[in-house]
Every structure is written in structure tokens, then in C-alpha cells.
Design a protein around this motif. Structure first.
Motif, PDB file in Angstrom:
ATOM      1  N   TYR A  79       1.014  -5.074  -5.657  1.00 16.24           N
ATOM      2  CA  TYR A  79       0.744  -4.144  -5.172  1.00 16.24           C
ATOM      3  C   TYR A  79       0.294  -4.690  -4.140  1.00 16.24           C
ATOM      4  O   TYR A  79      -0.852  -5.381  -2.950  1.00 16.24           O
ATOM      5  N   THR A  80       1.082  -4.880  -2.702  1.00 17.17           N
ATOM      6  CA  THR A  80       1.288  -5.314  -1.133  1.00 17.17           C
ATOM      7  C   THR A  80       0.347  -4.449  -0.152  1.00 17.17           C
ATOM      8  O   THR A  80       0.406  -3.455  -0.213  1.00 17.17           O
ATOM      9  N   PHE A  82       2.036  -3.534   2.535  1.00 18.68           N
ATOM     10  CA  PHE A  82       3.521  -3.143   2.253  1.00 18.68           C
ATOM     11  C   PHE A  82       3.964  -1.824   1.349  1.00 18.68           C
ATOM     12  O   PHE A  82       4.144  -0.709   1.960  1.00 18.68           O
ATOM     13  N   HIS A  83       3.076  -1.950   0.179  1.00 17.63           N
ATOM     14  CA  HIS A  83       3.148  -0.422  -0.298  1.00 17.63           C
ATOM     15  C   HIS A  83       1.880   0.635  -0.134  1.00 17.63           C
ATOM     16  O   HIS A  83       2.371   1.359  -0.115  1.00 17.63           O
ATOM     17  N   THR A  85       0.909   0.437   3.201  1.00 19.64           N
ATOM     18  CA  THR A  85       1.741   1.602   4.207  1.00 19.64           C
ATOM     19  C   THR A  85       2.681   2.293   4.215  1.00 19.64           C
ATOM     20  O   THR A  85       2.955   3.324   5.168  1.00 19.64           O
ATOM     21  N   GLU A  86       3.418   2.636   2.923  1.00 19.09           N
ATOM     22  CA  GLU A  86       4.269   2.761   2.731  1.00 19.09           C
ATOM     23  C   GLU A  86       3.658   4.852   2.410  1.00 19.09           C
ATOM     24  O   GLU A  86       4.411   5.521   2.822  1.00 19.09           O
ATOM     25  N   ILE A  87       2.462   4.618   2.044  1.00 20.15           N
ATOM     26  CA  ILE A  87       2.297   5.482   1.908  1.00 20.15           C
ATOM     27  C   ILE A  87       1.416   7.021   3.435  1.00 20.15           C
ATOM     28  O   ILE A  87       1.700   7.745   3.359  1.00 20.15           O
ATOM     29  N   ASP A  89       2.204   5.824   6.450  1.00 19.41           N
ATOM     30  CA  ASP A  89       4.085   5.987   6.767  1.00 19.41           C
ATOM     31  C   ASP A  89       4.919   7.444   6.264  1.00 19.41           C
ATOM     32  O   ASP A  89       5.167   8.711   6.871  1.00 19.41           O
ATOM     33  N   LYS A  90       4.673   7.667   4.698  1.00 15.49           N
ATOM     34  CA  LYS A  90       4.649   9.121   4.318  1.00 15.49           C
ATOM     35  C   LYS A  90       4.210  10.119   4.566  1.00 15.49           C
ATOM     36  O   LYS A  90       4.514  11.493   4.612  1.00 15.49           O
ATOM     37  N   TYR A  91       2.568  10.442   4.898  1.00 13.02           N
ATOM     38  CA  TYR A  91       1.706  11.204   5.726  1.00 13.02           C
ATOM     39  C   TYR A  91       1.792  10.870   6.762  1.00 13.02           C
ATOM     40  O   TYR A  91       0.692  11.724   7.060  1.00 13.02           O
ATOM     41  N   ASN A  92       2.305  10.228   7.416  1.00 12.00           N
ATOM     42  CA  ASN A  92       2.121  10.475   9.034  1.00 12.00           C
ATOM     43  C   ASN A  92       0.919   9.604   9.616  1.00 12.00           C
ATOM     44  O   ASN A  92       0.786  10.463  10.633  1.00 12.00           O
ATOM     45  N   HIS A 386      -4.900  -0.311  -8.274  1.00 16.97           N
ATOM     46  CA  HIS A 386      -3.434  -0.002  -8.942  1.00 16.97           C
ATOM     47  C   HIS A 386      -3.322  -0.448 -10.175  1.00 16.97           C
ATOM     48  O   HIS A 386      -2.948  -0.114 -10.614  1.00 16.97           O
TER      49      HIS A 386
END
Length: 392
Positions: A79-80, A82-83, A85-87, A89-92, A386
Motif C-alpha cells: 500500500y504505497t 499512490f494508493h 492519492t488515488e482515493i 483523486d476519486k473524491y476530488n 491496509h
């Protein structure tokens, strides 16, 4: 609430606890999240000057201290940053990179707290704040928690209640008590990422410099950090000092390079024929107050043309190899994290479960894994949470 049954009970509604709760609940587990505080994730709220330095893009196991330096590798690799920051990004949720790979929220750190809370609610996590645990046992393969809000039972117990740092927002040693109760050992704890103090005599020499910040390299042995240092009314602070504090032991000196980008000896030799006073010359590199103090402590303020080789060597040693002996730290009240904690020899690195007690997990700061300054400790919270949540 009374005699409630859950699949998983998590103690501690901070970064690691909330992260673990929403991931575990997303796997259709019935999760209870408990915390003794009235406010959610206070450490997230106050971090990064209220902007939450939530991770670091340079995260790797070398950025962590532990009795077992390899322990964090598994969780961090799965669980890096970037994992996470993906969240976002998904929630703006906007964020930006500052120096040395540090990622901060564009808005206030409350955005991270609200996101984790939302993820818990979306996955039907039951959360109880202001909940005191009166007793905790494992009976017939299930954990039984007697609290001021009732009795709760679960097959799995996750301890995510942090360390001793910043007691003013509710930090305590409760997680260590649970570990000891179930036969796990604790690596001695102490404040880390903390300002260092000086004795009165040394402090008197530097008190005129209180509030002065300067670029530096701090080092102990082979460990060094390049960031700003700061003189305070009690000693030394600033990012470079906080970083090296995690490696510092009582009775040990710290070396500080006050001028990392220049070789002062070469600079002086290039101007050897100058009639410029040393103080005026050094003012090209340092603030006025720091320049004056350097000259006073050196006892040298002649013209450059009058400096002997011995003078130049003395100036060079002082500026590039300044040695100072702290007498302590400002303690847990000012420490960003706690060094030490639950001995990793007793935990499985892939799952964070205690090797001797099925269903008992430890994640986050309570474990003997301490990150550098700059978002590394939050990344450990996300990664260890995680690891536990996906293995339950």
C-alpha cells in the motif's frame, strides 16, 4: 448499546484506525470503531500546520526506524503513497507536493478526516466516541470489551490507539498495556521528531539567536539530514533537528554543518588579500545576528588578509563541523511521534497480527516503526492498516 456482537473491534479512531475500519467493513465485516476522545483524528487535524502532510512520494523502508528494519517492507510495498492519492483523486480532494516529496492538502486537514469518516459511514462502520474501556479479555476465542457504553464482543481486535506523543490531545499508553496483557513485549519508548534542549551554560551562548533559522546538515555518525535548523529559547528545533532527534541518544553530540552549499575555507582563500573584516565577510553567508555570534564564539574578527592558517582552520571547523551536546528533548508534549512500541518480533509483518494471539492486531504508531519527518508516519498508518484489514 449492550452485549453487541461484531466481527471486528478497532480501538482508536485516528488515521490507522479509520483506514482499517473502512477497508475491513468494505469486505462485509461488521466493524465497531471505539475512541476515548470526543474529537475524531486530532493528530490528522493538527498535522502539517493544519494542512496534513498525509504521505511522502519518497516512501521506502529506509525512511523508518525499528528494531527490525525490514519489518515495514511488506506493508509499505503493498500500500504505497499512490494508493492513497488515488482515493483523494476519486473524491476530488486537492493536494500538492512541497519540498522533499511531502504531499499536503490544498485545503485544511479536516478534508482528510471527513473523507475517512465518509468512507467509514459508506461501509456501515459503527463508531462510538467518548468510550472508556473498563476491561478487556479473550474468552472462548472471542474478545470481550466492557466499556462505559456497554459490553462488546468480537472475533478480531485491532489496536490502533497510537503512542505517547502529544498527550494534550489524548495520547496514552493504553495500546502498550493491551500488548503486555497478551504477552507481547514493548521496545522502550521515547519522544521522537522532537526539539532538543541545551543546558543553561550552552543556552546562554545561543539565547541571542532564538528565532534564527538556517540551512544546515545535521548528523550523528553516518546518519545526516539536510534541512533548516532553528535556535529556540530552550535549545534547537527545525526540520533537520527533529529528524536527527530520532537517532539521538543522551550523552551524544550532534554535528551541524552551518553552510552546506559552500566551502568556507575556499571562500576565504579566494579573498585572502582582502581587508574586509571577517564579520562583514561572513554576513554574505549568514544573517547578521548569526554572523556576530559566530565571530564572538570564535574570538576572531580580523581582516581576511590578517587571518593565519590556524584561524582559517578554526573558522572552517566551526562552520562545517559545529558540535553541540543536547541535554534532553522537549518530551512527548512536543514530539510528533513515539519511537519504540510493540516489538515487531511478536507481529506478522504481512498481516500485523500477533503471532501468539489469533485475531489480535496492532497497527500504526503503537508498533515499533517510526518514520522520518515529512508524511512518512501517516503512510505507515495507511499501509499497516491496509495490511491488517485485508488479512482479516
Amino acid at each position: 448499546m449492550h452485549n453487541k456482537e461484531f466481527d471486528i473491534i478497532i480501538i482508536g479512531a485516528g488515521a490507522a484506525g479509520m483506514m482499517c475500519a473502512h477497508i475491513a467493513a468494505s469486505k462485509h465485516k461488521k466493524v465497531l470503531l471505539l475512541d476515548h476522545s470526543s474529537r475524531l483524528a486530532e493528530k490528522i487535524r493538527i498535522s502539517g500546520g493544519g494542512r496534513c502532510n498525509f504521505t511522502n512520494v519518497n516512501t521506502n523502508p529506509e525512511c523508518y526506524l525499528s528494531q527490525n528494519k525490514h519489518f515495514a517492507t511488506s506493508a509499505l510495498s503493498r500500500y504505497t503513497p499512490f494508493h492513497f492519492t488515488e482515493i483523494l483523486d476519486k473524491y476530488n480532494i486537492g493536494y500538492h507536493e512541497k519540498t522533499l516529496g511531502q504531499l499536503f492538502c490544498n485545503e485544511k486537514s479536516q478534508a482528510i478526516i471527513d473523507l475517512l469518516d465518509q468512507l467509514c459511514q459508506e461501509n456501515n462502520v459503527t463508531r462510538l466516541m467518548e468510550t472508556s474501556i473498563i476491561s478487556l479479555d479473550k474468552i472462548n476465542g472471542r474478545f470481550k470489551l466492557e466499556t462505559n457504553r456497554g459490553i462488546f464482543n468480537s472475533e478480531t481486535l485491532v489496536v490502533a490507539c497510537g503512542g505517547l506523543s502529544i498527550p494534550q490531545i489524548g495520547a496514552s499508553g493504553f495500546g502498550y498495556q493491551i500488548a503486555k496483557q497478551f504477552g507481547l513485549k514493548i521496545i522502550d519508548t521515547r519522544p521522537a521528531l522532537v526539539p532538543l534542549t541545551l543546558n543553561q551554560e550552552t543556552l546562554a551562548s545561543f539565547s541571542p539567536l532564538s528565532g534564527i533559522s538556517f540551512d544546515s546538515i545535521t548528523s550523528i555518525g553516518k546518519v545526516s539530514f539536510r534541512e533548516n535548523s532553528l535556535f529556540t529559547h530552550r535549545g534547537l528545533s527545525g526540520p533537520a533537528i527533529l529528524q536527527i532527534s530520532s537517532y539521538w541518544q543522551h550523552g551524544e553530540s550532534i554535528k551541524i554543518n552551518l553552510l552546506p552549499d559552500k566551502a568556507i575555507k575556499s571562500e576565504i582563500l579566494d579573498n585572502r588579500s582582502s581587508n574586509k573584516l571577517l564579520r562583514n565577510f561572513l554576513h554574505d553567508f549568514f544573517s547578521e545576528r548569526l554572523t556576530e555570534r559566530i565571530c564572538e564564539l570564535l574570538g576572531i574578527n580580523r581582516q581576511l588578509s590578517q587571518l593565519s592558517n590556524k584561524d582559517i582552520d578554526k573558522i572552517t571547523s566551526f562552520i562545517h563541523n559545529f558540535e553541540i551536546l543536547p541535554n534532553g528533548s522537549e518530551g512527548y508534549k512536543k514530539a510528533e511521534v513515539t519511537k519504540g512500541g510493540v516489538d515487531t518480533k511478536f507481529l506478522d509483518s504481512k498481516s500485523m497480527m500477533a503471532k501468539n494471539i489469533d485475531g489480535l492486531y496492532f497497527i500504526g504508531e503503537v508498533v515499533d516503526v517510526t518514520g522520518w519527518l515529512g508524511g512518512y508516519n501517516f503512510q505507515w498508518a495507511w499501509s499497516s492498516a491496509h495490511a491488517a484489514a485485508t488479512s482479516i
